[in-house]
Design an enzyme around this catalytic site. Structure first.
Site, PDB file in Angstrom:
ATOM      1  CB  SER A 104      34.965 -23.952  18.755  1.00  0.00           C
ATOM      2  OG  SER A 104      35.426 -22.889  18.038  1.00  0.00           O
ATOM      3  CG  HIS A 139      32.735 -26.367  11.028  1.00  0.00           C
ATOM      4  ND1 HIS A 139      32.039 -25.120  10.571  1.00  0.00           N
ATOM      5  CD2 HIS A 139      33.215 -25.860  12.303  1.00  0.00           C
ATOM      6  CE1 HIS A 139      32.354 -24.386  11.313  1.00  0.00           C
ATOM      7  NE2 HIS A 139      32.983 -24.755  12.438  1.00  0.00           N
ATOM      8  CG  HIS A 151      37.584 -16.664  14.317  1.00  0.00           C
ATOM      9  ND1 HIS A 151      37.083 -17.771  13.501  1.00  0.00           N
ATOM     10  CD2 HIS A 151      36.917 -17.196  15.471  1.00  0.00           C
ATOM     11  CE1 HIS A 151      36.352 -18.707  14.202  1.00  0.00           C
ATOM     12  NE2 HIS A 151      36.342 -18.185  15.378  1.00  0.00           N
ATOM     13  CE1 TYR A 187      41.122 -18.452  14.118  1.00  0.00           C
ATOM     14  CE2 TYR A 187      40.498 -17.485  15.987  1.00  0.00           C
ATOM     15  CZ  TYR A 187      40.467 -18.700  15.164  1.00  0.00           C
ATOM     16  OH  TYR A 187      39.574 -19.571  15.281  1.00  0.00           O
ATOM     17  CD  GLU A 188      38.859 -17.865  10.402  1.00  0.00           C
ATOM     18  OE1 GLU A 188      38.429 -18.625   9.475  1.00  0.00           O
ATOM     19  OE2 GLU A 188      37.950 -17.102  10.874  1.00  0.00           O
ATOM     20  CB  ALA A 194      34.965 -22.757  22.304  1.00  0.00           C
ATOM     21  CG  MET A 217      41.208 -16.478  20.424  1.00  0.00           C
ATOM     22  SD  MET A 217      42.142 -17.379  19.484  1.00  0.00           S
ATOM     23  CE  MET A 217      43.385 -18.049  20.699  1.00  0.00           C
ATOM     24  CB  SER A 218      34.827 -15.434  18.472  1.00  0.00           C
ATOM     25  OG  SER A 218      33.992 -15.976  19.670  1.00  0.00           O
ATOM     26  CG  ASN A 241      40.916 -23.591  27.482  1.00  0.00           C
ATOM     27  OD1 ASN A 241      40.287 -23.244  26.321  1.00  0.00           O
ATOM     28  ND2 ASN A 241      41.805 -22.922  27.946  1.00  0.00           N
ATOM     29  CG  HIS A 264      42.271 -25.890  18.633  1.00  0.00           C
ATOM     30  ND1 HIS A 264      41.587 -24.903  19.068  1.00  0.00           N
ATOM     31  CD2 HIS A 264      41.180 -26.372  17.417  1.00  0.00           C
ATOM     32  CE1 HIS A 264      40.335 -24.659  18.406  1.00  0.00           C
ATOM     33  NE2 HIS A 264      40.484 -25.342  17.203  1.00  0.00           N
TER      34      HIS A 264
HETATM   35  N1  LIG Z   1      42.225 -16.291  24.094  1.00  0.00           N
HETATM   36  C1  LIG Z   1      41.806 -17.441  24.219  1.00  0.00           C
HETATM   37  N2  LIG Z   1      40.863 -17.991  23.363  1.00  0.00           N
HETATM   38  C2  LIG Z   1      40.460 -19.417  23.757  1.00  0.00           C
HETATM   39  N3  LIG Z   1      39.570 -19.948  23.193  1.00  0.00           N
HETATM   40  C3  LIG Z   1      39.597 -21.073  23.754  1.00  0.00           C
HETATM   41  I1  LIG Z   1      38.414 -22.771  23.319  1.00  0.00           I
HETATM   42  N4  LIG Z   1      40.306 -21.257  24.902  1.00  0.00           N
HETATM   43  C4  LIG Z   1      40.964 -20.136  24.677  1.00  0.00           C
HETATM   44  C5  LIG Z   1      41.818 -19.603  25.711  1.00  0.00           C
HETATM   45  O1  LIG Z   1      42.114 -20.043  26.643  1.00  0.00           O
HETATM   46  N5  LIG Z   1      42.178 -18.197  25.109  1.00  0.00           N
END
Ligand SMILES: Nc1nc2[nH]c(I)nc2c(=O)[nH]1
Length: 258
Positions: A27, A59, A81, A83-84, A111, A198-199, A222, A234
């Site tokens: 991302s 995308h 991912h 989470y998917e 990201a 998360m990846s 972030n 997001h």
């Molecule tokens: N776990 C987690 N994954 C993320 N991905 C992104 I972009 N920001 C974050 C975050 O703050 N925590």
């Protein structure tokens, strides 16, 4: 097996028998990919064995072949991912396919949330090491993979030549999809994490198991929960990626040219 089939399909569809380098664009890195160069061929991931269309970031998953300094580079726009709902084998299918397509060097971008004080939103950070907090692994059996220097020191030095302002950080990989609570971010910070995402960690393990060198770069999109007391969105994440694209593109191209 599935990776071999997908690699054969890539060779056939792109007309490029081997790609020595592959880049996974996470991302916020999609726009940067355009700075690497115009693709000589593109294949939708859904047309390749073993790939689902990634749902994240909205995308279409696409594989591009692009030439940098006369050598073909495989760009994988998007990833799967946990989470998917994917199993680890599915999450690492992209990098296993890249290695089967001839890649001995994999550049993983993502990201991430910034935990370490001083990290700024929009800043790329080299991954120096990782914490696999997913509780999962793509490996089965007695594959005791050494992960010392999993994040290749030589490639990190090369990236720092391209962009001397780059800092390094430890990336904590979680399953998500929820972001962390402020208490969890304090805990991960105490455990030595500088970034959270998360990846990436399962892909890195799979690459090392196959003997491929790995370079990882996180885009801080972030500041992690509780670092600023703000709420996380997001939408913000994607906007920050777009804004950082020119610097990221220059960095990617510089690394690939070396
Ligand atoms: N776990 C987690 N994954 C993320 N991905 C992104 I972009 N920001 C974050 C975050 O703050 N925590």
């Amino acid at each position: 097996m599935l990776a071999e089939q997908a690699a054969a399909a890539i060779a056939e569809r792109t007309g490029v028998p081997h790609h020595r380098i592959a880049v996974v664009l996470g991302s916020g890195w999609q726009d940067a990919a355009a700075e690497i160069g115009a693709p000589t061929a593109s294949v939708p991931m859904t047309e390749l064995p073993g790939f689902d269309a990634p749902t994240a970031q909205g995308h279409q998953g696409t594989v591009h072949s692009v030439t940098v300094n006369d050598s073909p580079v495989l760009l994988m726009m998007g990833r799967q991912h946990l989470y998917e709902g994917h199993e680890p084998a599915q999450v690492v299918h992209g990098v296993r396919t890249a290695v089967a397509a001839g890649a001995d060097t994999i550049l993983l971008t993502n990201a991430a949330g910034g935990i370490r004080p001083g990290l700024r939103v929009g800043e790329p950070v080299l991954i120096s090491d990782h914490l696999n907090l997913t509780g999962r692994t793509p490996l089965t059996g007695a594959t005791f993979v050494d992960l010392v220097d999993a994040w290749d020191p030589g490639l990190r030095a090369l990236a720092r030549e391209v962009d001397p302002d780059l800092t390094e950080g430890v990336y904590a990989g979680l399953t998500g999809p929820q972001y962390e609570t402020p208490a969890e971010i304090r805990m991960f910070g105490a455990l030595g994490a500088d970034l959270v995402g998360m990846s990436t960690v399962l892909e890195a393990i799979a690459c090392r198991a196959l003997g491929a060198r790995v370079l990882g770069i996180s885009l801080v999109t972030n500041l992690a929960a509780g670092v600023t007391g703000q709420h996380l969105s997001h939408a913000e994440v994607l906007a920050e990626g777009r804004a950082a694209a020119p610097r990221l593109g220059k960095l990617l191209r510089g690394v690939l040219e070396r």
